[in-house]
Design an enzyme around this catalytic site. Structure first.
Site, PDB file in Angstrom:
ATOM      1  N   SER A 131       0.799  -1.215   0.000  1.00  0.00           N
ATOM      2  CA  SER A 131       0.000   0.000   0.000  1.00  0.00           C
ATOM      3  C   SER A 131       0.840   1.277   0.000  1.00  0.00           C
ATOM      4  O   SER A 131       0.328   2.350  -0.293  1.00  0.00           O
ATOM      5  CB  SER A 131      -0.962   0.010   1.192  1.00  0.00           C
ATOM      6  OG  SER A 131      -0.365   0.599   2.317  1.00  0.00           O
ATOM      7  N   LYS A 168       1.211   4.258   6.990  1.00  0.00           N
ATOM      8  CA  LYS A 168       0.523   5.096   6.006  1.00  0.00           C
ATOM      9  C   LYS A 168       1.125   6.503   5.992  1.00  0.00           C
ATOM     10  O   LYS A 168       1.960   6.843   6.830  1.00  0.00           O
ATOM     11  CB  LYS A 168      -0.975   5.213   6.358  1.00  0.00           C
ATOM     12  CG  LYS A 168      -1.766   3.934   6.250  1.00  0.00           C
ATOM     13  CD  LYS A 168      -2.214   3.711   4.814  1.00  0.00           C
ATOM     14  CE  LYS A 168      -3.044   2.424   4.702  1.00  0.00           C
ATOM     15  NZ  LYS A 168      -2.286   1.208   5.078  1.00  0.00           N
TER      16      LYS A 168
END
Lengths: 208, 208
Positions: A131, A168
């Site tokens: 991701s 993230k």
DNA sequence: ACTTATACTATACAAATGTATAGTTATCCA
DNA sequence: TGGATAACTATACATTTGTATAGTATAAGT
């Protein structure tokens, strides 16, 4: 062995002997041991050579203590600037999962890589998932995390969101922080209840 | 610090002092320095403790030479599995340029990261340019190069092509090797005269 | 020609250092 | 109850060791 052009032939020999002696015996030689090796009949000869090496910055002398000739390595000291960072576990850069603090291993890293982190309790995590590929952080990479710096918007962070840990980009929308995936195939994470940034990614290591 | 159950409280303290002294001063202490630290009024006290540590295998004594207490590390030495890799310069992941071998600095790396490279003459290069972004290698990254393994197709390599050095993917087309950029904005390099692969990228380090 | 650096010899000495003997006190184990 | 071990003190001594002074010889720069 190496031979330094700004040292004389004899000084190179003496430096080489100092290196070998310390390597084999674990301690520095005395001036008499140096003299004995080279056949000097006066300890002053050895003293002169070591002082010349000191003057040229190749050794450091610690007062008048015995066996205190310290060899100054001009190449970066392989021992001096290394820090050991515990690998705490894996962090998914996909679906958040629980981060267990069961220290299994550690990684040694050059202090230079993680600059300005003196005294900070760094730790390492292995990245799983793709991701964060938009920030060129891949599956299998290790990330070095600094938990002792305030996270800024746009930085890659390890965050505890609604009880789970994930890697993230810390982002802001309408004055509210959320966690952005750097891959269109993965969702962003907007905190429902609580979100704690556990640390900021300071460095990355990849085996290829 | 660590505390060993098969050592007495005092012996643990002495061992700890020996470790710290060697860490800070670079040399082993004398029996009088040990006595001074603990307030012993007789050097025999220090001698007894060190002899006890020797008997239990925690230190090794080298004859009657001064400052010759060698500490035997039972755990794997945290500094043992670190290798120092010279940084030879920069390598453009764009337009090839000359690679000069003027060693300016070095980087210490955990042996684990560059597995199966024992005895290989590894070196590090700083990447400039964005041509390898498709392999997630960014401008400013350091790449660790192994010159002692045969390069395979598809691997990221440092190559000397027509007299210049560059970082690219080693590719093959119609039985002929060429260097592929991993960025559509950068050209591939097809060797005119000669091409030598100088090494294969084994690891990557990034400061963030 | 003069100075400076290198590379030593010869001798010396005070301090640092390893090592030893003889003893004390306390604790633990059997 | 006795013996081994730990944890010291007190004193001493022979080396080891760093350091110094004084000097010789050679080569290198300036």
């Amino acid at each position: 062995m190496y031979s330094y052009p700004n040292l004389t032939r004899r000084q190179n020999q003496v430096l080489s002997f100092l290196r070998n002696f310390k390597e084999e015996e674990g301690i520095a030689p005395t001036y008499r041991e140096i003299s004995g090796h080279f056949g000097f009949k006066s300890t002053k000869a050895a003293l002169d050579h070591v002082r010349a090496l000191e003057k040229k910055g190749f050794v450091r002398l610690h007062g008048n203590r015995s066996r205190s000739i310290e060899i100054v390595s001009l190449e970066s000291d392989p021992k001096g600037n290394v820090v050991s960072i515990p690998i705490l576990g894996e962090v998914p850069a996909g679906t958040p999962e629980k981060l267990e603090e069961n220290r299994t291993d550690a990684i040694a890293i050059d202090e230079m890589i993680i600059n300005n982190c003196k005294g900070h309790q760094l730790f390492a995590l292995k990245v799983t998932g793709e991701s964060m590929i938009g920030r060129n952080i891949c599956d299998g990479d290790w990330v070095i995390i600094d938990p002792n710096v305030p996270p800024k918007e746009g930085e890659v962070v390890v965050a505890l969101i609604d009880g789970d840990t994930t890697l993230k980009t810390l982002s802001k929308k309408k004055g509210r922080y959320f966690l952005k995936s750097e891959n269109p195939n993965y969702p962003d994470w907007i905190p429902m209840k609580e979100m704690t940034v556990q640390g900021v990614v300071k460095a990355l290591i990849r085996r290829i």
